[in-house]
Design an enzyme around this catalytic site. Sequence first.
Site, PDB file in Angstrom:
ATOM      1  N   TYR B 124       0.897  -1.120   0.210  1.00  0.00           N
ATOM      2  CA  TYR B 124       0.026   0.185   0.046  1.00  0.00           C
ATOM      3  C   TYR B 124       0.970   1.421   0.066  1.00  0.00           C
ATOM      4  O   TYR B 124       1.713   1.420   0.633  1.00  0.00           O
ATOM      5  CB  TYR B 124      -0.867  -0.034   1.347  1.00  0.00           C
ATOM      6  CG  TYR B 124      -1.867   1.244   1.344  1.00  0.00           C
ATOM      7  CD1 TYR B 124      -2.963   1.229   0.343  1.00  0.00           C
ATOM      8  CD2 TYR B 124      -1.657   2.386   1.786  1.00  0.00           C
ATOM      9  CE1 TYR B 124      -3.634   2.305   0.040  1.00  0.00           C
ATOM     10  CE2 TYR B 124      -2.389   3.374   1.850  1.00  0.00           C
ATOM     11  CZ  TYR B 124      -3.444   3.675   0.753  1.00  0.00           C
ATOM     12  OH  TYR B 124      -4.291   4.776   0.613  1.00  0.00           O
ATOM     13  N   GLN B 255      13.560  14.740  10.345  1.00  0.00           N
ATOM     14  CA  GLN B 255      12.611  13.907  10.976  1.00  0.00           C
ATOM     15  C   GLN B 255      11.189  14.834  11.258  1.00  0.00           C
ATOM     16  O   GLN B 255      10.191  14.177  11.156  1.00  0.00           O
ATOM     17  CB  GLN B 255      13.334  13.472  12.141  1.00  0.00           C
ATOM     18  CG  GLN B 255      12.231  12.389  13.054  1.00  0.00           C
ATOM     19  CD  GLN B 255      11.781  11.190  12.122  1.00  0.00           C
ATOM     20  OE1 GLN B 255      12.596  10.623  11.502  1.00  0.00           O
ATOM     21  NE2 GLN B 255      10.668  10.893  11.978  1.00  0.00           N
ATOM     22  N   HIS B 258       8.119  15.321   8.712  1.00  0.00           N
ATOM     23  CA  HIS B 258       7.425  14.249   8.622  1.00  0.00           C
ATOM     24  C   HIS B 258       5.844  14.425   9.132  1.00  0.00           C
ATOM     25  O   HIS B 258       4.692  14.266   8.244  1.00  0.00           O
ATOM     26  CB  HIS B 258       7.625  12.874   9.018  1.00  0.00           C
ATOM     27  CG  HIS B 258       8.650  12.189   8.335  1.00  0.00           C
ATOM     28  ND1 HIS B 258       8.255  11.786   7.065  1.00  0.00           N
ATOM     29  CD2 HIS B 258       9.865  11.580   8.490  1.00  0.00           C
ATOM     30  CE1 HIS B 258       9.391  11.077   6.346  1.00  0.00           C
ATOM     31  NE2 HIS B 258      10.316  10.968   7.414  1.00  0.00           N
ATOM     32  N   GLU B 322      13.397   4.360  16.403  1.00  0.00           N
ATOM     33  CA  GLU B 322      13.222   3.790  15.108  1.00  0.00           C
ATOM     34  C   GLU B 322      14.702   4.234  14.193  1.00  0.00           C
ATOM     35  O   GLU B 322      15.140   3.217  13.653  1.00  0.00           O
ATOM     36  CB  GLU B 322      11.961   4.379  14.229  1.00  0.00           C
ATOM     37  CG  GLU B 322      11.832   3.978  13.029  1.00  0.00           C
ATOM     38  CD  GLU B 322      10.831   4.776  12.286  1.00  0.00           C
ATOM     39  OE1 GLU B 322      10.656   5.861  12.829  1.00  0.00           O
ATOM     40  OE2 GLU B 322      10.412   4.469  10.999  1.00  0.00           O
ATOM     41  N   HIS B 323      14.839   5.357  14.354  1.00  0.00           N
ATOM     42  CA  HIS B 323      16.164   5.837  13.664  1.00  0.00           C
ATOM     43  C   HIS B 323      17.069   6.107  14.768  1.00  0.00           C
ATOM     44  O   HIS B 323      16.729   7.063  15.515  1.00  0.00           O
ATOM     45  CB  HIS B 323      16.009   6.952  12.610  1.00  0.00           C
ATOM     46  CG  HIS B 323      15.054   6.756  11.579  1.00  0.00           C
ATOM     47  ND1 HIS B 323      13.737   7.036  11.699  1.00  0.00           N
ATOM     48  CD2 HIS B 323      14.978   6.023  10.468  1.00  0.00           C
ATOM     49  CE1 HIS B 323      13.016   6.669  10.614  1.00  0.00           C
ATOM     50  NE2 HIS B 323      13.674   6.048   9.814  1.00  0.00           N
ATOM     51  N   ASP B 356      16.671   6.530   4.133  1.00  0.00           N
ATOM     52  CA  ASP B 356      15.482   6.804   3.691  1.00  0.00           C
ATOM     53  C   ASP B 356      15.308   6.473   2.047  1.00  0.00           C
ATOM     54  O   ASP B 356      14.242   6.248   1.608  1.00  0.00           O
ATOM     55  CB  ASP B 356      14.859   8.239   3.929  1.00  0.00           C
ATOM     56  CG  ASP B 356      14.470   8.520   5.572  1.00  0.00           C
ATOM     57  OD1 ASP B 356      14.455   7.495   6.259  1.00  0.00           O
ATOM     58  OD2 ASP B 356      14.594   9.771   5.913  1.00  0.00           O
ATOM     59  N   HIS B 415      -0.318 -40.710  19.894  1.00  0.00           N
ATOM     60  CA  HIS B 415       1.158 -40.142  19.688  1.00  0.00           C
ATOM     61  C   HIS B 415       2.268 -41.192  19.707  1.00  0.00           C
ATOM     62  O   HIS B 415       3.022 -41.603  19.100  1.00  0.00           O
ATOM     63  CB  HIS B 415       1.522 -38.964  20.477  1.00  0.00           C
ATOM     64  CG  HIS B 415       0.865 -37.572  20.064  1.00  0.00           C
ATOM     65  ND1 HIS B 415      -0.350 -37.452  19.883  1.00  0.00           N
ATOM     66  CD2 HIS B 415       1.352 -36.538  19.339  1.00  0.00           C
ATOM     67  CE1 HIS B 415      -0.646 -36.208  19.329  1.00  0.00           C
ATOM     68  NE2 HIS B 415       0.471 -35.766  19.142  1.00  0.00           N
TER      69      HIS B 415
END
Lengths: 427, 427
Positions: B124, B255, B258, B322-323, B356, B415
């Site tokens: 997506y 950053q 964003h 995250e970064h 990125d 079993h």
Amino acid sequence: MNKIDNPPIVDWKQVLERPTQTVADIESTVVSVFTEVKQDGDSAIKKYTEKFDSVSLDSSIVSTAEINEAEELVSEELKKAIQLAKSNVETFHKAQKTEKVSVQTANGVDCWQEKRPIQKVGLYIPGGTAPLFSTILMLATPANIAGCKEIVLCSPPNKEGKINPAILYAANLCGVTKIYKVGGIQAIAAMTFGTETIPQVYKIFGPGNQFVTVAKQIATKYGVAIDMPAGPSELLVLADDTANAAFVASDLLSQAEHGTDSQVILVSTSKKMIAAVETEVEKQLAVLPRVEIATKAIENSKLIYIETIEIAMQLINEYAPEHFIVCVENEDYVLNTIENAGSVFIGNYTPESAGDYASGTNHTLPTNGYAKQYSGVNLDSFTKSITFQKISKQGIQKIGEAIELMADAEGLQAHKNAVTLRLNSLK
Amino acid sequence: MNKIDNPPIVDWKQVLERPTQTVADIESTVVSVFTEVKQDGDSAIKKYTEKFDSVSLDSSIVSTAEINEAEELVSEELKKAIQLAKSNVETFHKAQKTEKVSVQTANGVDCWQEKRPIQKVGLYIPGGTAPLFSTILMLATPANIAGCKEIVLCSPPNKEGKINPAILYAANLCGVTKIYKVGGIQAIAAMTFGTETIPQVYKIFGPGNQFVTVAKQIATKYGVAIDMPAGPSELLVLADDTANAAFVASDLLSQAEHGTDSQVILVSTSKKMIAAVETEVEKQLAVLPRVEIATKAIENSKLIYIETIEIAMQLINEYAPEHFIVCVENEDYVLNTIENAGSVFIGNYTPESAGDYASGTNHTLPTNGYAKQYSGVNLDSFTKSITFQKISKQGIQKIGEAIELMADAEGLQAHKNAVTLRLNSLK
């Protein structure tokens, strides 16, 4: 058993339909236990252990004395069996270790990927009549190899406030760091939020009943990861005339004894084999102790005749079985064609029980068709990969302009500027 | 910017708190779109595209003519930039390929693990003002390397019924097999259930707004896997006096642009560096086109002074960025100590923008502290591992007794019986 003869492709979806999972409306129960455990910690744990496990405990921690006692209670021969199984599981999962992946994508642009252990993991082992100590081997062993620092195990106490000795023995053998006598929803909630006694973990593994399954789903809403979505266990056997009907029947039955919702399927290119297996199932079923459960599961089972092995493989890939036993002459064709399965058992002397206990492969596998997109538990289930990059002055000069152009085209000027500043400083 | 001076450990949780995600009550909207798409397929897609994207389309399929046209519209220099970036992403993700893992755990017990592609994946890509074509490189390139057969891409059309040419160009370049002009909830629903036109997929990847995020969560209830849970993007920079304040400021700002909920943190062992970065941020901020968004995010940003690098690393591992940009003298210490991070950028010439777009690492990374237990997207995100075992007569004789003992102790007679039958046949 339901015999299905050469079903046309348009009917496959219906033929392969799994037993309906009656996920009752228990989400509200789960949410209220979660809320209480989050707020009240240990005292909520104590309350729910009294309510659901009918025992009042001063502390949920399993003591060293209890572990030592358990070690005395487990027979020497069972201990040796568990040790052998653990050793095989260890061998197979150690082999899954991967090295750091390192490449220079351009001059001066070094990129690498490293796997690091998930520091805190939680294992849930159900209680009840059958103590599933084998699942501990499958979860704690790879957690240990991965290097997880904290390996927490929760399992419900019985009415005497104890955990089955085989569970304690296996947990201690496989390097579990802390064991708690807590079961059900409250165990999952405790590992999700942490309490005064029980540590919070980052990922929860292990099987459980409907309540545990829903609790694990809810746990993901609070930022905890889980091993995989759950569903009833299932087995698909592909057999031609080279198979042994008695062996195949015993495998179908070993799956059937798991529960009345177990899914058992035989696909065969031989009508003779289907008939022989059917006879054998009836014969062996009669003498099983869990005959009631097995009978119900066998009633829902399917014997599917398919004309060719090529069509059979299309059908099997559509089904994506958790366990897939292959007893056919042309094994190689099957192994090259199988796209979706949890674990594959090849040949007449490879029963599913082998993988359930002692061959070395993991028995925590994707059910419900999830083999199309999920792996069974493996070493990587206990790690996450981190990427690294180090770019030199030369490197940023090499790729800087491309970054500027792309950032600009995406309308992200500050992204572009971070590169421009650096490039200008090198002019 | 919020300056925090040497916070005590007890305050870390509060200091590191991420901006609250206001997930509005949109679940009911999502569920109703899902229900309709499941039932009415393409006609529901058409209806919701008219409603949400204000355009009426006869067909949602992007034609070859449209792809060719897009190729004409993208400038040659942007094409070259995209090609370079794609080539680096390809190099890094190809290097992640693993061989079959094969071991004999006991004599006659062969076990192996193989990775097979997830056959059908869906990507997506959001529309809107900034066409995120770079995300296509990050998702379609590894999907292709993994060998996914069907790589479906959905992206919303603009009011003229078109998709940004850079998106179509990148999709075609990276081997997307089918592109559809469908956005938002209805796109996720279409890939979950399939329609007359759009194929059902097994795993959905990619970013999106709140509606898409909730839709992806709902999709998992219908058996579809997703790349990872979503949250606002975030960056943490660790800098000492060897860092370049202007560069650090440019990274914090990239950053911040964003979104207003972006999380921006500087951790430093140098008060001088903190002051210098603050000045630089104000200077650079003034000239940014997305100044409003960036200003808001910067208002929420944090400048944290920590006395020693050892304590700084504890704090950073607790945050799990995250970064993570590292501009310090003792890089090695940081690289050996970092346990939780999505992607790490090392040195003064490695801006986040590099990862990125073009260094080769993946930019789809775990936010919101999920780096504690989730990997960023990598080659394995597009495969699942299957285990295999083949046991000989000798092999089952070797491990059979252990299986019998363990199955017996777990109360699973069938079993046990599957092994006993085989062992007896060999006597």
